[in-house]
Design a protein around this motif. Structure first.
Motif, PDB file in Angstrom:
ATOM      1  N   TYR A  98      -8.649   4.013  -0.080  1.00 21.35           N
ATOM      2  CA  TYR A  98      -9.518   3.200   0.788  1.00 21.35           C
ATOM      3  C   TYR A  98     -11.000   3.439   0.498  1.00 21.35           C
ATOM      4  O   TYR A  98     -11.822   2.571   0.738  1.00 21.35           O
ATOM      5  CB  TYR A  98      -9.211   3.436   2.269  1.00 21.35           C
ATOM      6  CG  TYR A  98      -8.111   2.545   2.783  1.00 21.35           C
ATOM      7  CD1 TYR A  98      -8.378   1.244   3.212  1.00 21.35           C
ATOM      8  CD2 TYR A  98      -6.801   2.979   2.813  1.00 21.35           C
ATOM      9  CE1 TYR A  98      -7.364   0.410   3.662  1.00 21.35           C
ATOM     10  CE2 TYR A  98      -5.774   2.150   3.259  1.00 21.35           C
ATOM     11  CZ  TYR A  98      -6.067   0.872   3.683  1.00 21.35           C
ATOM     12  OH  TYR A  98      -5.068   0.038   4.120  1.00 21.35           O
ATOM     13  N   GLU A  99     -11.346   4.620  -0.034  1.00 24.34           N
ATOM     14  CA  GLU A  99     -12.729   4.844  -0.442  1.00 24.34           C
ATOM     15  C   GLU A  99     -13.070   3.941  -1.623  1.00 24.34           C
ATOM     16  O   GLU A  99     -14.170   3.408  -1.717  1.00 24.34           O
ATOM     17  CB  GLU A  99     -12.946   6.317  -0.824  1.00 24.34           C
ATOM     18  CG  GLU A  99     -13.133   7.208   0.384  1.00 24.34           C
ATOM     19  CD  GLU A  99     -13.162   8.688   0.030  1.00 24.34           C
ATOM     20  OE1 GLU A  99     -13.217   9.048  -1.164  1.00 24.34           O
ATOM     21  OE2 GLU A  99     -13.109   9.499   0.975  1.00 24.34           O
ATOM     22  N   ASN A 117      -4.065   7.633   1.002  1.00 29.39           N
ATOM     23  CA  ASN A 117      -4.797   6.514   1.605  1.00 29.39           C
ATOM     24  C   ASN A 117      -6.306   6.724   1.609  1.00 29.39           C
ATOM     25  O   ASN A 117      -7.058   5.803   1.338  1.00 29.39           O
ATOM     26  CB  ASN A 117      -4.317   6.275   3.041  1.00 29.39           C
ATOM     27  CG  ASN A 117      -3.054   5.450   3.079  1.00 29.39           C
ATOM     28  OD1 ASN A 117      -2.680   4.818   2.088  1.00 29.39           O
ATOM     29  ND2 ASN A 117      -2.385   5.443   4.220  1.00 29.39           N
ATOM     30  N   LYS A 118      -6.745   7.941   1.920  1.00 28.31           N
ATOM     31  CA  LYS A 118      -8.184   8.203   2.026  1.00 28.31           C
ATOM     32  C   LYS A 118      -8.878   7.869   0.706  1.00 28.31           C
ATOM     33  O   LYS A 118      -9.865   7.145   0.671  1.00 28.31           O
ATOM     34  CB  LYS A 118      -8.412   9.670   2.413  1.00 28.31           C
ATOM     35  CG  LYS A 118      -9.872  10.024   2.649  1.00 28.31           C
ATOM     36  CD  LYS A 118      -9.999  11.500   3.040  1.00 28.31           C
ATOM     37  CE  LYS A 118     -11.420  11.885   3.361  1.00 28.31           C
ATOM     38  NZ  LYS A 118     -12.341  11.780   2.229  1.00 28.31           N
ATOM     39  N   PRO A 129     -12.290  -0.481   0.073  1.00 22.79           N
ATOM     40  CA  PRO A 129     -12.391  -0.417   1.535  1.00 22.79           C
ATOM     41  C   PRO A 129     -11.682  -1.539   2.286  1.00 22.79           C
ATOM     42  O   PRO A 129     -11.308  -1.366   3.426  1.00 22.79           O
ATOM     43  CB  PRO A 129     -13.887  -0.445   1.809  1.00 22.79           C
ATOM     44  CG  PRO A 129     -14.555  -0.729   0.520  1.00 22.79           C
ATOM     45  CD  PRO A 129     -13.587  -0.520  -0.579  1.00 22.79           C
ATOM     46  N   TYR A 130     -11.479  -2.679   1.638  1.00 17.03           N
ATOM     47  CA  TYR A 130     -10.800  -3.775   2.334  1.00 17.03           C
ATOM     48  C   TYR A 130      -9.298  -3.758   2.093  1.00 17.03           C
ATOM     49  O   TYR A 130      -8.629  -4.761   2.265  1.00 17.03           O
ATOM     50  CB  TYR A 130     -11.409  -5.134   1.945  1.00 17.03           C
ATOM     51  CG  TYR A 130     -12.817  -5.261   2.425  1.00 17.03           C
ATOM     52  CD1 TYR A 130     -13.097  -5.388   3.787  1.00 17.03           C
ATOM     53  CD2 TYR A 130     -13.878  -5.217   1.544  1.00 17.03           C
ATOM     54  CE1 TYR A 130     -14.406  -5.474   4.239  1.00 17.03           C
ATOM     55  CE2 TYR A 130     -15.193  -5.307   1.996  1.00 17.03           C
ATOM     56  CZ  TYR A 130     -15.438  -5.429   3.345  1.00 17.03           C
ATOM     57  OH  TYR A 130     -16.738  -5.511   3.795  1.00 17.03           O
ATOM     58  N   GLY A 131      -8.796  -2.624   1.685  1.00 16.52           N
ATOM     59  CA  GLY A 131      -7.359  -2.478   1.494  1.00 16.52           C
ATOM     60  C   GLY A 131      -7.013  -2.323   0.035  1.00 16.52           C
ATOM     61  O   GLY A 131      -7.218  -3.225  -0.758  1.00 16.52           O
ATOM     62  N   PRO A 132      -6.502  -1.140  -0.332  1.00 17.06           N
ATOM     63  CA  PRO A 132      -6.185  -0.889  -1.735  1.00 17.06           C
ATOM     64  C   PRO A 132      -5.134  -1.846  -2.286  1.00 17.06           C
ATOM     65  O   PRO A 132      -5.194  -2.216  -3.442  1.00 17.06           O
ATOM     66  CB  PRO A 132      -5.692   0.552  -1.761  1.00 17.06           C
ATOM     67  CG  PRO A 132      -5.562   0.987  -0.359  1.00 17.06           C
ATOM     68  CD  PRO A 132      -6.279   0.022   0.510  1.00 17.06           C
ATOM     69  N   THR A 189       0.610   3.908  -2.980  1.00 18.70           N
ATOM     70  CA  THR A 189       0.161   5.279  -2.743  1.00 18.70           C
ATOM     71  C   THR A 189       1.152   6.283  -3.325  1.00 18.70           C
ATOM     72  O   THR A 189       0.759   7.211  -4.027  1.00 18.70           O
ATOM     73  CB  THR A 189      -0.008   5.523  -1.218  1.00 18.70           C
ATOM     74  OG1 THR A 189      -0.872   4.510  -0.702  1.00 18.70           O
ATOM     75  CG2 THR A 189      -0.624   6.864  -0.932  1.00 18.70           C
ATOM     76  N   CYS A 236       1.036  -8.163   2.960  1.00 18.83           N
ATOM     77  CA  CYS A 236      -0.408  -8.158   3.202  1.00 18.83           C
ATOM     78  C   CYS A 236      -0.791  -9.404   3.998  1.00 18.83           C
ATOM     79  O   CYS A 236      -0.321 -10.489   3.691  1.00 18.83           O
ATOM     80  CB  CYS A 236      -1.202  -8.174   1.889  1.00 18.83           C
ATOM     81  SG  CYS A 236      -1.550  -6.544   1.273  1.00 18.83           S
ATOM     82  N   VAL A 282       0.811  -1.222   0.000  1.00 16.74           N
ATOM     83  CA  VAL A 282       0.000   0.000   0.000  1.00 16.74           C
ATOM     84  C   VAL A 282       0.845   1.274   0.000  1.00 16.74           C
ATOM     85  O   VAL A 282       0.583   2.189  -0.769  1.00 16.74           O
ATOM     86  CB  VAL A 282      -0.967   0.022   1.211  1.00 16.74           C
ATOM     87  CG1 VAL A 282      -1.750   1.325   1.245  1.00 16.74           C
ATOM     88  CG2 VAL A 282      -1.920  -1.132   1.139  1.00 16.74           C
ATOM     89  N   GLN A 324      -7.095  -5.758  -1.993  1.00 11.23           N
ATOM     90  CA  GLN A 324      -8.345  -5.853  -2.756  1.00 11.23           C
ATOM     91  C   GLN A 324      -8.151  -5.442  -4.219  1.00 11.23           C
ATOM     92  O   GLN A 324      -8.633  -6.123  -5.129  1.00 11.23           O
ATOM     93  CB  GLN A 324      -9.402  -4.972  -2.095  1.00 11.23           C
ATOM     94  CG  GLN A 324     -10.808  -5.287  -2.558  1.00 11.23           C
ATOM     95  CD  GLN A 324     -11.844  -4.524  -1.753  1.00 11.23           C
ATOM     96  OE1 GLN A 324     -11.627  -3.363  -1.375  1.00 11.23           O
ATOM     97  NE2 GLN A 324     -12.970  -5.141  -1.484  1.00 11.23           N
TER      98      GLN A 324
END
Length: 110
Positions: A86-87, A82-83, A90-93, A68, A109, A64, A96
């Motif tokens: 994650y939007e 991150n914001k 939601p279970y982890g960029p 990022t 991870c 992550v 997921q």
């Protein structure tokens, strides 16, 4: 575990990550996203395609923090944070988004 796409069974591990990344296609990505409760938008595809390009270049799925920074560098700070990520995922960029992109689980991870 396996995903069914166009009558073809695509093998995945117990967490849903593809066994063979070459089996990936956008239709499969949509199916995985649906399983993950993610409604794919152009913003989601932007991250998924970025991950696939990153993997093609470095042969590794970024964690992550690395993801990022790389997205911020390419797409600007509005998306490289991150914001925002994650939007979208939601279970982890990392985890997921990599799963939807058909990539291996990123290092670090859980």
């Amino acid at each position: 575990m396996a995903y069914e796409v166009n009558g073809k069974s695509i093998e995945a591990d117990e967490e849903g990550f593809l066994v063979n990344i070459n089996d990936w296609n956008e239709e499969l990505a949509g199916l995985v996203a649906k399983d993950e409760g993610v409604d794919m938008t152009p913003e989601h595809w932007e991250v998924v395609n970025f991950l696939r390009e990153y993997y093609a270049e470095y042969q590794i799925a970024p964690a992550v923090r690395v993801l990022t920074k790389a997205i911020a560098k390419k797409m600007g700070p509005d998306k490289g944070n991150n914001k925002y990520l994650y939007e979208l995922f939601p279970y982890g960029p990392g985890k997921q988004a990599c799963k939807i992109a058909g990539l291996p689980k990123p290092t670090g991870c859980v």
